[in-house]
Design a protein around this motif. Structure first.
Motif, PDB file in Angstrom:
ATOM      1  N   GLU A   1     -12.277  -0.450  -7.207  1.00 35.93           N
ATOM      2  CA  GLU A   1     -11.562  -1.716  -7.352  1.00 35.93           C
ATOM      3  C   GLU A   1     -11.278  -1.883  -8.834  1.00 35.93           C
ATOM      4  O   GLU A   1     -12.194  -1.734  -9.653  1.00 35.93           O
ATOM      5  N   ARG A  28      -7.002  -1.663  -5.187  1.00 32.32           N
ATOM      6  CA  ARG A  28      -8.043  -0.767  -4.677  1.00 32.32           C
ATOM      7  C   ARG A  28      -7.405   0.608  -4.656  1.00 32.32           C
ATOM      8  O   ARG A  28      -6.304   0.775  -4.124  1.00 32.32           O
ATOM      9  N   ARG A  39      -4.573  -6.754  -9.452  1.00 36.78           N
ATOM     10  CA  ARG A  39      -5.752  -6.167  -8.803  1.00 36.78           C
ATOM     11  C   ARG A  39      -5.307  -5.099  -7.825  1.00 36.78           C
ATOM     12  O   ARG A  39      -4.263  -5.225  -7.180  1.00 36.78           O
ATOM     13  N   GLU A  89      -8.030   4.352  -3.360  1.00 38.49           N
ATOM     14  CA  GLU A  89      -8.822   5.226  -2.502  1.00 38.49           C
ATOM     15  C   GLU A  89      -8.411   6.663  -2.795  1.00 38.49           C
ATOM     16  O   GLU A  89      -7.228   6.949  -2.955  1.00 38.49           O
ATOM     17  N   THR A 121       0.851  -1.192   0.000  1.00 41.46           N
ATOM     18  CA  THR A 121       0.000   0.000   0.000  1.00 41.46           C
ATOM     19  C   THR A 121       0.883   1.236   0.000  1.00 41.46           C
ATOM     20  O   THR A 121       1.835   1.321   0.782  1.00 41.46           O
ATOM     21  N   SER A 165     -13.960   4.980  -3.352  1.00 40.96           N
ATOM     22  CA  SER A 165     -12.852   4.085  -3.692  1.00 40.96           C
ATOM     23  C   SER A 165     -13.271   3.224  -4.871  1.00 40.96           C
ATOM     24  O   SER A 165     -14.462   2.971  -5.074  1.00 40.96           O
ATOM     25  N   TRP A 210      -3.037   3.588  -3.017  1.00 36.67           N
ATOM     26  CA  TRP A 210      -3.137   2.368  -3.817  1.00 36.67           C
ATOM     27  C   TRP A 210      -2.838   1.167  -2.926  1.00 36.67           C
ATOM     28  O   TRP A 210      -1.782   1.109  -2.307  1.00 36.67           O
ATOM     29  N   THR A 211      -3.760   0.206  -2.885  1.00 38.39           N
ATOM     30  CA  THR A 211      -3.514  -1.070  -2.217  1.00 38.39           C
ATOM     31  C   THR A 211      -3.485  -2.132  -3.310  1.00 38.39           C
ATOM     32  O   THR A 211      -4.516  -2.440  -3.924  1.00 38.39           O
TER      33      THR A 211
END
Length: 115
Positions: A86, A74, A72, A76, A56, A84, A103-104
């Motif tokens: 996906e 997520r 992939r 925010e 992250t 957020s 960014w995760t």
């Protein structure tokens, strides 16, 4: 600056990228690394490939459109008015200059960007 000659074909999903750790000030968890290559510039617009390994990190965005090739994530937005999102293979995303994001990355993430 052109790594892609007219008429050339590049496998964007398999193009080798040299990775470096992100600056510690941007990392929120994990030990993500990033790699990128600018493929070409057309009328002042850069086109390239960017990749990040799981972890992250925070970022301040450039004006860009990207298409996710693999992985992939997520994303925010620090702006509470924006939800957020996906994203995964096939996602098309538009970011604006100055947006602050987190960014995760859950699976090594690769995108083609136009900035």
């Amino acid at each position: 600056m052109s790594a892609l000659a007219p008429g050339a074909v590049v496998d964007a999903a398999a193009l080798p990228l040299a990775h470096e750790p992100l600056p510690a000030s941007e990392v929120l968890s994990g030990a993500p690394t990033t790699g990128a290559v600018a493929l070409d510039e057309l009328s002042g617009i850069e086109i390239g490939i960017w990749e990040m390994t799981p972890g992250t990190a925070s970022d301040t965005e450039a004006d860009e459109v990207f298409v996710v090739l693999s992985g992939r994530a997520r994303i925010e937005f620090v702006d509470p008015a924006l939800p957020s999102i996906e994203v995964g293979p096939g996602s098309l995303v538009r970011l604006a200059e100055g947006m602050r994001t987190v960014w995760t990355i859950t699976e090594t993430f690769r995108k083609v960007y136009i900035a």
